[in-house]
Design a protein around this motif. Sequence first.
Motif, PDB file in Angstrom:
ATOM      1  N   TYR A 163       0.837  -1.206   0.000  1.00  0.00           N
ATOM      2  CA  TYR A 163       0.000   0.000   0.000  1.00  0.00           C
ATOM      3  C   TYR A 163       0.873   1.258   0.000  1.00  0.00           C
ATOM      4  CZ  TYR A 163      -3.696   3.210   1.729  1.00  0.00           C
ATOM      5  OH  TYR A 163      -4.584   4.244   1.898  1.00  0.00           O
ATOM      6  N   VAL A 164       1.862   1.274   0.880  1.00  0.00           N
ATOM      7  CA  VAL A 164       2.766   2.427   0.986  1.00  0.00           C
ATOM      8  C   VAL A 164       3.555   2.621  -0.304  1.00  0.00           C
ATOM      9  CG1 VAL A 164       4.869   3.226   2.121  1.00  0.00           C
ATOM     10  CG2 VAL A 164       2.957   2.406   3.492  1.00  0.00           C
ATOM     11  N   VAL A 165       4.103   1.534  -0.829  1.00  0.00           N
ATOM     12  CA  VAL A 165       4.874   1.627  -2.073  1.00  0.00           C
ATOM     13  C   VAL A 165       3.988   2.102  -3.221  1.00  0.00           C
ATOM     14  CG1 VAL A 165       6.176   0.295  -3.775  1.00  0.00           C
ATOM     15  CG2 VAL A 165       6.578  -0.076  -1.341  1.00  0.00           C
ATOM     16  N   GLY A 166       2.757   1.628  -3.251  1.00  0.00           N
ATOM     17  CA  GLY A 166       1.831   2.077  -4.281  1.00  0.00           C
ATOM     18  C   GLY A 166       1.547   3.564  -4.201  1.00  0.00           C
ATOM     19  N   LEU A 167       1.409   4.077  -2.988  1.00  0.00           N
ATOM     20  CA  LEU A 167       1.158   5.512  -2.816  1.00  0.00           C
ATOM     21  C   LEU A 167       2.328   6.342  -3.333  1.00  0.00           C
ATOM     22  CD1 LEU A 167      -0.364   5.378   0.786  1.00  0.00           C
ATOM     23  CD2 LEU A 167      -1.592   6.026  -1.301  1.00  0.00           C
ATOM     24  N   THR A 168       3.534   5.986  -2.941  1.00  0.00           N
ATOM     25  CA  THR A 168       4.690   6.768  -3.384  1.00  0.00           C
ATOM     26  C   THR A 168       4.895   6.629  -4.894  1.00  0.00           C
ATOM     27  OG1 THR A 168       6.137   4.927  -2.745  1.00  0.00           O
ATOM     28  CG2 THR A 168       5.855   6.708  -1.157  1.00  0.00           C
ATOM     29  N   TYR A 169       4.577   5.455  -5.437  1.00  0.00           N
ATOM     30  CA  TYR A 169       4.684   5.268  -6.891  1.00  0.00           C
ATOM     31  C   TYR A 169       3.735   6.220  -7.621  1.00  0.00           C
ATOM     32  CZ  TYR A 169       4.436   3.075 -11.495  1.00  0.00           C
ATOM     33  OH  TYR A 169       4.449   2.855 -12.855  1.00  0.00           O
ATOM     34  N   VAL A 170       2.526   6.349  -7.126  1.00  0.00           N
ATOM     35  CA  VAL A 170       1.548   7.223  -7.778  1.00  0.00           C
ATOM     36  C   VAL A 170       2.011   8.678  -7.752  1.00  0.00           C
ATOM     37  CG1 VAL A 170      -0.807   8.137  -7.606  1.00  0.00           C
ATOM     38  CG2 VAL A 170      -0.408   5.685  -7.415  1.00  0.00           C
ATOM     39  N   THR A 171       2.683   9.099  -6.683  1.00  0.00           N
ATOM     40  CA  THR A 171       3.156  10.492  -6.636  1.00  0.00           C
ATOM     41  C   THR A 171       4.152  10.786  -7.743  1.00  0.00           C
ATOM     42  OG1 THR A 171       5.048  10.091  -5.138  1.00  0.00           O
ATOM     43  CG2 THR A 171       2.891  10.506  -4.120  1.00  0.00           C
ATOM     44  N   ARG A 172       4.832   9.745  -8.252  1.00  0.00           N
ATOM     45  CA  ARG A 172       5.822   9.940  -9.323  1.00  0.00           C
ATOM     46  C   ARG A 172       5.204   9.775 -10.710  1.00  0.00           C
ATOM     47  NH1 ARG A 172       9.106   5.281  -6.484  1.00  0.00           N
ATOM     48  NH2 ARG A 172       9.329   6.223  -4.420  1.00  0.00           N
ATOM     49  N   HIS A 173       3.970   9.284 -10.768  1.00  0.00           N
ATOM     50  CA  HIS A 173       3.299   9.050 -12.056  1.00  0.00           C
ATOM     51  C   HIS A 173       1.866   9.582 -11.982  1.00  0.00           C
ATOM     52  CE1 HIS A 173       6.512   6.010 -11.714  1.00  0.00           C
ATOM     53  NE2 HIS A 173       6.666   6.177 -13.013  1.00  0.00           N
ATOM     54  N   VAL A 174       1.739  10.808 -11.494  1.00  0.00           N
ATOM     55  CA  VAL A 174       0.406  11.344 -11.215  1.00  0.00           C
ATOM     56  C   VAL A 174      -0.460  11.464 -12.467  1.00  0.00           C
ATOM     57  CG1 VAL A 174       0.955  12.571  -9.077  1.00  0.00           C
ATOM     58  CG2 VAL A 174       1.460  13.648 -11.288  1.00  0.00           C
ATOM     59  N   SER A 175       0.158  11.695 -13.617  1.00  0.00           N
ATOM     60  CA  SER A 175      -0.629  11.882 -14.843  1.00  0.00           C
ATOM     61  C   SER A 175      -1.445  10.640 -15.199  1.00  0.00           C
ATOM     62  CB  SER A 175       0.282  12.250 -16.012  1.00  0.00           C
ATOM     63  OG  SER A 175       1.223  11.219 -16.254  1.00  0.00           O
ATOM     64  N   GLU A 176      -1.035   9.481 -14.696  1.00  0.00           N
ATOM     65  CA  GLU A 176      -1.729   8.233 -15.009  1.00  0.00           C
ATOM     66  C   GLU A 176      -2.831   7.901 -14.010  1.00  0.00           C
ATOM     67  OE1 GLU A 176       1.126   5.076 -15.374  1.00  0.00           O
ATOM     68  OE2 GLU A 176       2.616   6.403 -16.279  1.00  0.00           O
ATOM     69  N   TYR A 177      -2.881   8.629 -12.881  1.00  0.00           N
ATOM     70  CA  TYR A 177      -3.766   8.175 -11.812  1.00  0.00           C
ATOM     71  C   TYR A 177      -4.717   9.238 -11.266  1.00  0.00           C
ATOM     72  CZ  TYR A 177      -0.768   4.043 -11.654  1.00  0.00           C
ATOM     73  OH  TYR A 177      -0.084   2.903 -11.985  1.00  0.00           O
ATOM     74  N   ILE A 178      -4.371  10.507 -11.322  1.00  0.00           N
ATOM     75  CA  ILE A 178      -5.252  11.516 -10.737  1.00  0.00           C
ATOM     76  C   ILE A 178      -5.726  12.483 -11.812  1.00  0.00           C
ATOM     77  CG2 ILE A 178      -3.997  11.297  -8.545  1.00  0.00           C
ATOM     78  CD1 ILE A 178      -2.803  14.039  -9.015  1.00  0.00           C
ATOM     79  N   ALA A 179      -6.662  13.336 -11.455  1.00  0.00           N
ATOM     80  CA  ALA A 179      -7.282  14.250 -12.411  1.00  0.00           C
ATOM     81  C   ALA A 179      -6.233  15.142 -13.077  1.00  0.00           C
ATOM     82  CB  ALA A 179      -8.327  15.112 -11.708  1.00  0.00           C
ATOM     83  N   PRO A 180      -6.361  15.391 -14.376  1.00  0.00           N
ATOM     84  CA  PRO A 180      -5.355  16.195 -15.100  1.00  0.00           C
ATOM     85  C   PRO A 180      -5.145  17.580 -14.513  1.00  0.00           C
ATOM     86  CG  PRO A 180      -6.831  15.099 -16.630  1.00  0.00           C
ATOM     87  CD  PRO A 180      -7.401  14.874 -15.279  1.00  0.00           C
ATOM     88  N   GLU A 181      -6.219  18.209 -14.002  1.00  0.00           N
ATOM     89  CA  GLU A 181      -6.076  19.560 -13.459  1.00  0.00           C
ATOM     90  C   GLU A 181      -5.187  19.600 -12.219  1.00  0.00           C
ATOM     91  OE1 GLU A 181     -10.188  18.002 -12.179  1.00  0.00           O
ATOM     92  OE2 GLU A 181      -8.930  18.008 -13.978  1.00  0.00           O
TER      93      GLU A 181
END
Length: 333
Positions: A238-256
């Motif tokens: 879970y923790v590793v997944g969270l930090t991974y998403v912070t480095r690849h935000v364009s693939e996971y969170i809203a574009p704005e």
Amino acid sequence: MAQPAAPTRITPDEMHEARRIVGGVTTAFERKVVGQAGLRESLLVGLFAGGHILLESVPGLAKTTAAQTLAHSVDGSFRRIQCTPDLLPSDIVGTQVYDATKNEFTTQLGPVHANFVLLDEINRSSAKTQSAMLEAMQEQQTSIGGETFELPRPFLVMATQNPIEQEGTYTLPEAQLDRFMLKEILDYPTPAEEAEVLRRIDAGVFDDDVAPAATLDDVRRMQGLVRRVYVDDAIVEYVVGLTYVTRHVSEYIAPELARLVEVGSSPRASINFVKAARAVALIHGRDHVVPEDIRRVAHRILRHRIILGFEADAEQIRVESVIDAVFAAVRTP
């Protein structure tokens, strides 16, 4: 290669002792500091997990009082360093002084050689001085005249920043910010809390030092227990997944929101997530980490590790909004 031995589980007697220590330190802290529950928890997490804390707030919100009270509550030594542009590294770590009577140099240790060190307005000191202090934080030692001096254990640095005064300051580089386990942002007290502060001033509560509720040996024992708090593999993923998403935000969170992120968090975020969550679990009387412990420290772990561009300031979007979006994008175990 042999697998490392799993840490032994915390016994009921050890958990009872941990509750006693946490309860005593909390009571002592609340005698001098009104409100600021988040600050109290951050200080305890930093102390028990062996991390350092960056405090950001306007002046007058009891940062120094909080640091002193925590130090007195565990009978630790405390030093306050007021950072200014002319502060030198030797003013912090120490220097060698020539003794004419003995015709030799003697070493004078600087104020960093204490259990609790408050660096007031760290961004007012030069980059060279900042790096000297942060080296001491990382290495847990100082070098003076070719000789190495161990820092006392426990060793906790609380550095403060004033967000409303930028003239004559030196912004901490991202690599140095990353060395702080937590970043706590303090807000003004409620009217009821402020009224209570005035009543305690009239009663003379702040005139006397807090009696120790624990010892430095107790703190070291708590640090050992924190390392034995159980963390399931699902929590690690879970923790590793969270930090991974912070480095690849364009693939996971809203574009704005994704377009505002310039730099995601380093592996230090994952390391500190686990350390801080273990401390939170122990503080709340558990011998294992649950997902809520990770969420509880999320803003404090990531707000200084996710770097936003200037557009975020222009649009008045806070980094906490990005952190919340990251957590919403990762499935909770």
